[in-house]
Design a protein around this motif. Sequence first.
Motif, PDB file in Angstrom:
ATOM      1  N   LEU A   1     -58.267  26.352 -63.578  1.00 52.37           N
ATOM      2  CA  LEU A   1     -57.270  27.009 -62.524  1.00 52.37           C
ATOM      3  C   LEU A   1     -58.098  27.091 -60.899  1.00 52.37           C
ATOM      4  O   LEU A   1     -57.518  26.959 -60.096  1.00 52.37           O
ATOM      5  N   ARG A   2     -59.347  27.510 -60.967  1.00 52.76           N
ATOM      6  CA  ARG A   2     -60.275  27.750 -59.796  1.00 52.76           C
ATOM      7  C   ARG A   2     -59.925  26.295 -59.415  1.00 52.76           C
ATOM      8  O   ARG A   2     -59.838  26.117 -58.046  1.00 52.76           O
ATOM      9  N   LYS A   3     -60.175  25.082 -59.943  1.00 54.17           N
ATOM     10  CA  LYS A   3     -60.396  23.881 -59.452  1.00 54.17           C
ATOM     11  C   LYS A   3     -59.228  23.368 -58.583  1.00 54.17           C
ATOM     12  O   LYS A   3     -58.962  22.691 -57.651  1.00 54.17           O
ATOM     13  N   LYS A   4     -58.015  24.075 -59.192  1.00 56.37           N
ATOM     14  CA  LYS A   4     -56.569  23.543 -58.562  1.00 56.37           C
ATOM     15  C   LYS A   4     -56.165  24.533 -57.444  1.00 56.37           C
ATOM     16  O   LYS A   4     -55.514  23.954 -56.663  1.00 56.37           O
ATOM     17  N   ILE A   5     -56.691  25.668 -57.393  1.00 57.79           N
ATOM     18  CA  ILE A   5     -56.024  26.580 -56.391  1.00 57.79           C
ATOM     19  C   ILE A   5     -57.066  27.143 -55.312  1.00 57.79           C
ATOM     20  O   ILE A   5     -56.727  27.559 -54.366  1.00 57.79           O
ATOM     21  N   GLU A   6     -58.409  27.128 -55.703  1.00 59.67           N
ATOM     22  CA  GLU A   6     -59.361  27.711 -54.778  1.00 59.67           C
ATOM     23  C   GLU A   6     -59.291  26.653 -53.436  1.00 59.67           C
ATOM     24  O   GLU A   6     -60.230  25.883 -53.225  1.00 59.67           O
ATOM     25  N   ARG A   7     -58.581  26.922 -52.626  1.00 56.53           N
ATOM     26  CA  ARG A   7     -58.464  26.198 -51.162  1.00 56.53           C
ATOM     27  C   ARG A   7     -58.417  27.053 -50.157  1.00 56.53           C
ATOM     28  O   ARG A   7     -57.555  28.045 -50.401  1.00 56.53           O
ATOM     29  N   GLY A   8     -59.017  26.797 -49.054  1.00 54.78           N
ATOM     30  CA  GLY A   8     -58.922  27.756 -47.997  1.00 54.78           C
ATOM     31  C   GLY A   8     -59.315  29.376 -48.554  1.00 54.78           C
ATOM     32  O   GLY A   8     -60.397  29.303 -49.004  1.00 54.78           O
ATOM     33  N   PRO A   9     -58.607  30.051 -48.135  1.00 55.68           N
ATOM     34  CA  PRO A   9     -58.832  31.660 -48.313  1.00 55.68           C
ATOM     35  C   PRO A   9     -58.707  32.248 -49.756  1.00 55.68           C
ATOM     36  O   PRO A   9     -58.831  33.370 -49.878  1.00 55.68           O
ATOM     37  N   ILE A  10     -58.516  31.436 -50.731  1.00 58.47           N
ATOM     38  CA  ILE A  10     -58.286  31.762 -51.811  1.00 58.47           C
ATOM     39  C   ILE A  10     -59.319  31.671 -52.797  1.00 58.47           C
ATOM     40  O   ILE A  10     -60.030  30.399 -52.914  1.00 58.47           O
ATOM     41  N   ARG A  11     -59.734  32.513 -53.833  1.00 57.45           N
ATOM     42  CA  ARG A  11     -60.765  32.685 -54.667  1.00 57.45           C
ATOM     43  C   ARG A  11     -60.610  33.420 -55.730  1.00 57.45           C
ATOM     44  O   ARG A  11     -60.302  34.587 -55.951  1.00 57.45           O
ATOM     45  N   ILE A  12     -61.162  33.155 -57.097  1.00 58.06           N
ATOM     46  CA  ILE A  12     -61.004  33.904 -58.135  1.00 58.06           C
ATOM     47  C   ILE A  12     -62.309  34.413 -58.375  1.00 58.06           C
ATOM     48  O   ILE A  12     -63.334  33.566 -58.779  1.00 58.06           O
ATOM     49  N   ALA A  13     -62.515  35.728 -58.141  1.00 52.14           N
ATOM     50  CA  ALA A  13     -63.874  36.229 -58.235  1.00 52.14           C
ATOM     51  C   ALA A  13     -64.513  36.651 -59.681  1.00 52.14           C
ATOM     52  O   ALA A  13     -63.404  37.373 -60.188  1.00 52.14           O
ATOM     53  N   THR A  14     -65.508  36.219 -60.274  1.00 51.59           N
ATOM     54  CA  THR A  14     -65.878  36.677 -61.444  1.00 51.59           C
ATOM     55  C   THR A  14     -66.675  38.158 -61.510  1.00 51.59           C
ATOM     56  O   THR A  14     -67.795  38.106 -60.675  1.00 51.59           O
ATOM     57  N   VAL A  15     -66.296  38.976 -62.230  1.00 54.59           N
ATOM     58  CA  VAL A  15     -66.940  40.333 -62.111  1.00 54.59           C
ATOM     59  C   VAL A  15     -67.809  40.533 -63.361  1.00 54.59           C
ATOM     60  O   VAL A  15     -67.103  40.312 -64.728  1.00 54.59           O
ATOM     61  N   ARG A  16     -69.033  39.835 -63.520  1.00 55.66           N
ATOM     62  CA  ARG A  16     -69.639  39.542 -64.764  1.00 55.66           C
ATOM     63  C   ARG A  16     -69.530  40.933 -65.866  1.00 55.66           C
ATOM     64  O   ARG A  16     -69.806  42.069 -65.481  1.00 55.66           O
ATOM     65  N   GLY A  17     -69.140  40.428 -66.991  1.00 55.27           N
ATOM     66  CA  GLY A  17     -68.797  41.412 -67.938  1.00 55.27           C
ATOM     67  C   GLY A  17     -67.632  42.233 -68.153  1.00 55.27           C
ATOM     68  O   GLY A  17     -67.538  43.060 -68.996  1.00 55.27           O
ATOM     69  N   LEU A  18     -67.016  42.112 -67.044  1.00 60.22           N
ATOM     70  CA  LEU A  18     -65.739  42.628 -66.890  1.00 60.22           C
ATOM     71  C   LEU A  18     -64.475  41.991 -66.667  1.00 60.22           C
ATOM     72  O   LEU A  18     -63.389  42.524 -67.262  1.00 60.22           O
ATOM     73  N   GLY A  19     -64.472  40.953 -66.013  1.00 61.29           N
ATOM     74  CA  GLY A  19     -63.064  40.216 -65.733  1.00 61.29           C
ATOM     75  C   GLY A  19     -63.132  39.510 -64.587  1.00 61.29           C
ATOM     76  O   GLY A  19     -64.098  38.937 -63.687  1.00 61.29           O
ATOM     77  N   TYR A  20     -61.865  39.322 -64.073  1.00 61.34           N
ATOM     78  CA  TYR A  20     -61.525  38.548 -62.860  1.00 61.34           C
ATOM     79  C   TYR A  20     -60.979  39.185 -61.768  1.00 61.34           C
ATOM     80  O   TYR A  20     -60.018  40.004 -62.346  1.00 61.34           O
ATOM     81  N   CYS A  21     -61.018  38.823 -60.583  1.00 63.59           N
ATOM     82  CA  CYS A  21     -60.240  39.450 -59.405  1.00 63.59           C
ATOM     83  C   CYS A  21     -59.793  38.239 -58.321  1.00 63.59           C
ATOM     84  O   CYS A  21     -60.584  37.490 -58.091  1.00 63.59           O
ATOM     85  N   LEU A  22     -58.544  38.224 -58.427  1.00 59.88           N
ATOM     86  CA  LEU A  22     -57.979  37.147 -57.231  1.00 59.88           C
ATOM     87  C   LEU A  22     -57.948  37.752 -55.898  1.00 59.88           C
ATOM     88  O   LEU A  22     -57.616  38.884 -55.660  1.00 59.88           O
ATOM     89  N   GLU A  23     -58.834  37.100 -54.968  1.00 61.56           N
ATOM     90  CA  GLU A  23     -59.204  37.425 -53.551  1.00 61.56           C
ATOM     91  C   GLU A  23     -58.831  36.667 -52.587  1.00 61.56           C
ATOM     92  O   GLU A  23     -58.549  35.331 -52.821  1.00 61.56           O
ATOM     93  N   LYS A  24     -58.592  37.239 -51.414  1.00 60.04           N
ATOM     94  CA  LYS A  24     -58.424  36.462 -50.216  1.00 60.04           C
ATOM     95  C   LYS A  24     -59.657  36.560 -49.526  1.00 60.04           C
ATOM     96  O   LYS A  24     -59.852  37.953 -48.935  1.00 60.04           O
ATOM     97  N   ILE A  25     -60.187  35.450 -48.939  1.00 60.06           N
ATOM     98  CA  ILE A  25     -61.601  35.431 -48.147  1.00 60.06           C
ATOM     99  C   ILE A  25     -60.985  35.764 -46.856  1.00 60.06           C
ATOM    100  O   ILE A  25     -60.361  34.884 -46.105  1.00 60.06           O
ATOM    101  N   PRO A  26     -61.573  36.599 -46.010  1.00 56.25           N
ATOM    102  CA  PRO A  26     -61.455  36.920 -44.776  1.00 56.25           C
ATOM    103  C   PRO A  26     -61.795  35.659 -43.865  1.00 56.25           C
ATOM    104  O   PRO A  26     -62.717  35.136 -43.908  1.00 56.25           O
ATOM    105  N   GLY A  27     -60.688  35.523 -42.867  1.00 57.68           N
ATOM    106  CA  GLY A  27     -60.875  34.286 -42.209  1.00 57.68           C
ATOM    107  C   GLY A  27     -61.633  34.401 -40.573  1.00 57.68           C
ATOM    108  O   GLY A  27     -61.700  35.673 -40.452  1.00 57.68           O
TER     109      GLY A  27
END
Length: 224
Positions: A198-224
């Motif tokens: 999924l990361r390879k397909k949607i992480e463009r521009g300000p979109i990021r799936i962050a990994t919180v090690r040992g806990l899970g994931y968070c969909l973030e917007k990277i400030p422009g």
Amino acid sequence: MRILIAEDDQVLADGLLRTLRGSGAVVDHVASGSEADAALLTNNEFDLLILDLGLPRLHGLEVLKRLRGRGSALPVLILTAADGIEERVKGLDLGADDYMAKPFALSELEARVRALTRRGMGGTSATIKHGPLVYDQAGRVATIDGKMVELSARELGLLEVLLQRAGRLVSKEQLVERLCEWGEEVSNNAIEVYIHRLRKKIERGPIRIATVRGLGYCLEKIPG
């Protein structure tokens, strides 16, 4: 979209499962009324119930009656025999949203499923926006900057959960629970593989799936 099919005819059930999973839905299947009632009691994430009335152990009308008695507004599509007019009337009176008489064309069933799920979402396309990413929950289509992103059913399921909880942590256990179909397992390792794709397909521009090690994931917007 998550659908529960309550149908004891295994041949018909297999056809419904193939068709609806092929259109991108997560589909669970039970073969008796008692199993259907138990599934509806323990899982409130279904978007639609496809309910055969002639079920063993608990008649479909009783399943429907109990569902509505609990105050659930879950859309219900009932399946009946071609000559079961009286049962169809009873089903509609008990709160079913639509019915189909057997035999029926699977293409028509798909169209009725789409209509019922749109209605369950308030008659709108129920789009979720996250930066340039737009997701249509009814049509299960994701676009970035207006261009469609090709995603598998599993990837769509993950994206939907992450978007619904954008900016918040989603644990692996929550993702496993959401993606698991009735009687089928998805491992934590499989979740990591789907997230990677999924990361390879949607992480463009300000979109990021962050990994919180040992806990899970968070969909973030990277400030422009």
